[in-house]
Write a protein that holds these residues in place. Structure first.
Motif, PDB file in Angstrom:
ATOM      1  N   ALA A  81       4.561  13.179  -4.739  1.00  8.76           N
ATOM      2  CA  ALA A  81       3.691  11.782  -4.690  1.00  8.76           C
ATOM      3  C   ALA A  81       3.526  11.343  -3.238  1.00  8.76           C
ATOM      4  O   ALA A  81       4.080  12.161  -2.133  1.00  8.76           O
ATOM      5  N   HIS A  82       2.489  10.662  -3.035  1.00 13.55           N
ATOM      6  CA  HIS A  82       1.908  10.290  -1.586  1.00 13.55           C
ATOM      7  C   HIS A  82       1.845   8.619  -1.654  1.00 13.55           C
ATOM      8  O   HIS A  82       1.731   8.133  -2.673  1.00 13.55           O
ATOM      9  N   ASN A  83       1.662   8.429  -0.170  1.00 17.14           N
ATOM     10  CA  ASN A  83       1.477   6.783  -0.271  1.00 17.14           C
ATOM     11  C   ASN A  83       0.334   6.758   0.842  1.00 17.14           C
ATOM     12  O   ASN A  83       0.555   6.534   1.908  1.00 17.14           O
ATOM     13  N   VAL A  84      -0.903   6.784   0.580  1.00 21.48           N
ATOM     14  CA  VAL A  84      -1.827   6.701   1.336  1.00 21.48           C
ATOM     15  C   VAL A  84      -2.023   5.125   2.047  1.00 21.48           C
ATOM     16  O   VAL A  84      -2.131   4.219   1.188  1.00 21.48           O
ATOM     17  N   TYR A  85      -2.199   5.110   3.237  1.00 18.51           N
ATOM     18  CA  TYR A  85      -2.617   3.810   3.995  1.00 18.51           C
ATOM     19  C   TYR A  85      -3.695   3.879   4.895  1.00 18.51           C
ATOM     20  O   TYR A  85      -3.732   4.895   5.532  1.00 18.51           O
ATOM     21  N   ALA A  86      -4.240   2.917   5.576  1.00 16.91           N
ATOM     22  CA  ALA A  86      -5.470   2.724   6.470  1.00 16.91           C
ATOM     23  C   ALA A  86      -5.208   1.443   7.042  1.00 16.91           C
ATOM     24  O   ALA A  86      -5.037   0.422   6.402  1.00 16.91           O
ATOM     25  N   ARG A  87      -5.287   1.216   8.515  1.00 17.42           N
ATOM     26  CA  ARG A  87      -5.333  -0.005   9.040  1.00 17.42           C
ATOM     27  C   ARG A  87      -6.841  -0.129   9.353  1.00 17.42           C
ATOM     28  O   ARG A  87      -7.479   0.384   9.981  1.00 17.42           O
ATOM     29  N   ILE A  88      -7.208  -1.367   8.932  1.00 15.85           N
ATOM     30  CA  ILE A  88      -8.879  -1.790   9.053  1.00 15.85           C
ATOM     31  C   ILE A  88      -8.739  -3.199   9.707  1.00 15.85           C
ATOM     32  O   ILE A  88      -8.424  -4.066   9.072  1.00 15.85           O
ATOM     33  N   GLY A  89      -8.834  -3.186  11.005  1.00 16.97           N
ATOM     34  CA  GLY A  89      -8.695  -4.257  11.670  1.00 16.97           C
ATOM     35  C   GLY A  89      -7.431  -4.662  11.773  1.00 16.97           C
ATOM     36  O   GLY A  89      -6.490  -3.845  11.965  1.00 16.97           O
ATOM     37  N   SER A  90      -6.998  -6.070  11.681  1.00 17.18           N
ATOM     38  CA  SER A  90      -5.686  -6.406  11.327  1.00 17.18           C
ATOM     39  C   SER A  90      -5.164  -6.198   9.863  1.00 17.18           C
ATOM     40  O   SER A  90      -4.028  -6.449   9.632  1.00 17.18           O
ATOM     41  N   ASP A  91      -5.839  -5.767   8.777  1.00 18.66           N
ATOM     42  CA  ASP A  91      -5.587  -5.577   7.604  1.00 18.66           C
ATOM     43  C   ASP A  91      -4.757  -4.262   7.451  1.00 18.66           C
ATOM     44  O   ASP A  91      -5.476  -3.298   8.131  1.00 18.66           O
ATOM     45  N   LYS A  92      -3.979  -3.943   6.458  1.00 16.14           N
ATOM     46  CA  LYS A  92      -3.428  -2.807   5.992  1.00 16.14           C
ATOM     47  C   LYS A  92      -3.955  -2.522   4.658  1.00 16.14           C
ATOM     48  O   LYS A  92      -3.250  -3.194   3.756  1.00 16.14           O
ATOM     49  N   GLU A  93      -4.745  -1.527   4.389  1.00 14.69           N
ATOM     50  CA  GLU A  93      -5.086  -1.186   2.914  1.00 14.69           C
ATOM     51  C   GLU A  93      -4.022   0.117   2.563  1.00 14.69           C
ATOM     52  O   GLU A  93      -4.065   1.031   3.110  1.00 14.69           O
ATOM     53  N   ASP A  94      -3.214  -0.655   1.607  1.00 25.01           N
ATOM     54  CA  ASP A  94      -2.242   0.525   1.294  1.00 25.01           C
ATOM     55  C   ASP A  94      -2.493   0.464  -0.229  1.00 25.01           C
ATOM     56  O   ASP A  94      -2.371  -0.144  -1.156  1.00 25.01           O
ATOM     57  N   ALA A 100       2.729   7.404   4.170  1.00 21.78           N
ATOM     58  CA  ALA A 100       3.626   6.798   4.589  1.00 21.78           C
ATOM     59  C   ALA A 100       4.746   7.817   4.246  1.00 21.78           C
ATOM     60  O   ALA A 100       5.859   7.589   4.887  1.00 21.78           O
ATOM     61  N   ILE A 101       4.741   8.640   3.513  1.00 21.65           N
ATOM     62  CA  ILE A 101       5.676   9.604   3.125  1.00 21.65           C
ATOM     63  C   ILE A 101       5.808  10.872   3.838  1.00 21.65           C
ATOM     64  O   ILE A 101       6.702  11.458   4.416  1.00 21.65           O
ATOM     65  N   HIS A 102       4.694  11.225   4.289  1.00 18.08           N
ATOM     66  CA  HIS A 102       4.419  12.485   5.039  1.00 18.08           C
ATOM     67  C   HIS A 102       3.759  12.118   6.359  1.00 18.08           C
ATOM     68  O   HIS A 102       2.456  12.221   6.455  1.00 18.08           O
ATOM     69  N   PRO A 103       4.507  11.939   7.491  1.00 19.30           N
ATOM     70  CA  PRO A 103       3.605  11.438   8.834  1.00 19.30           C
ATOM     71  C   PRO A 103       2.805  12.507   9.361  1.00 19.30           C
ATOM     72  O   PRO A 103       1.812  12.066  10.038  1.00 19.30           O
ATOM     73  N   LYS A 104       2.913  13.757   8.980  1.00 17.26           N
ATOM     74  CA  LYS A 104       2.022  14.885   9.298  1.00 17.26           C
ATOM     75  C   LYS A 104       0.543  14.640   8.898  1.00 17.26           C
ATOM     76  O   LYS A 104      -0.386  15.290   9.082  1.00 17.26           O
ATOM     77  N   MET A 105       0.324  13.922   7.665  1.00 15.79           N
ATOM     78  CA  MET A 105      -0.895  13.827   7.005  1.00 15.79           C
ATOM     79  C   MET A 105      -1.752  12.906   7.675  1.00 15.79           C
ATOM     80  O   MET A 105      -1.442  11.696   7.635  1.00 15.79           O
ATOM     81  N   LYS A 106      -2.847  13.301   8.158  1.00 12.64           N
ATOM     82  CA  LYS A 106      -3.859  12.565   8.960  1.00 12.64           C
ATOM     83  C   LYS A 106      -5.138  12.879   8.507  1.00 12.64           C
ATOM     84  O   LYS A 106      -5.586  13.822   8.349  1.00 12.64           O
ATOM     85  N   LEU A 107      -5.768  11.464   8.574  1.00 14.77           N
ATOM     86  CA  LEU A 107      -7.300  11.662   8.248  1.00 14.77           C
ATOM     87  C   LEU A 107      -8.141  10.851   9.004  1.00 14.77           C
ATOM     88  O   LEU A 107      -7.855   9.632   9.064  1.00 14.77           O
TER      89      LEU A 107
END
Ligand SMILES: [Cu+2]
Length: 109
Positions: free
Chosen positions: A59-72, A97-104
């Motif tokens: 399982a993964h948990n993708v998130y992004a910070r867009i301005g002050s919002d967190k898209e989770d 959120a589960i695998h800190p080495k995953m970056k895009l």
């Protein structure tokens, strides 16, 4: 009949205006496999979406910070997918959120 002509061309105009914004929206697909994103960086147009597909065995948990919002996207089990929209030009970092080495890096033009 002049009025029918006017109605016809008005309808054509309204339909064309309604369809145009949909064509501008592109979706880029990024896969998650082997605890990594399929790309390290992706460039999209403003208003486009990135679709995250979990092609992994975990399982993964993708998130992004867009301005002050967190898209989770929340917990994504294998086979699941989700989308994040990027409306403003800039450079955004997407993480798991589960695998800190995953970056895009998402570059929005
Ligand atoms: Cu992950």
């Amino acid at each position: 009949m002049r009025s029918y002509r006017q109605i016809f061309f008005s309808l054509v105009f309204v339909c064309a205006a309604a369809i145009t914004p949909l064509k501008a929206q592109d979706t880029v697909t990024i896969s998650q496999k082997g605890k990594a994103f399929s790309e390290s960086s992706v460039t999209i147009k403003s208003g486009a979406k990135v679709r995250f597909v979990n092609d992994d065995t975990v399982a993964h948990n993708v998130y992004a910070r867009i301005g002050s919002d967190k898209e989770d996207l929340g917990l994504q089990k294998p086979g699941e997918q989700g989308e994040i929209s990027f409306d403003k030009p800039g450079k955004y970092r997407v993480r798991c959120a589960i695998h800190p080495k995953m970056k895009l890096t998402v570059v929005v033009e």
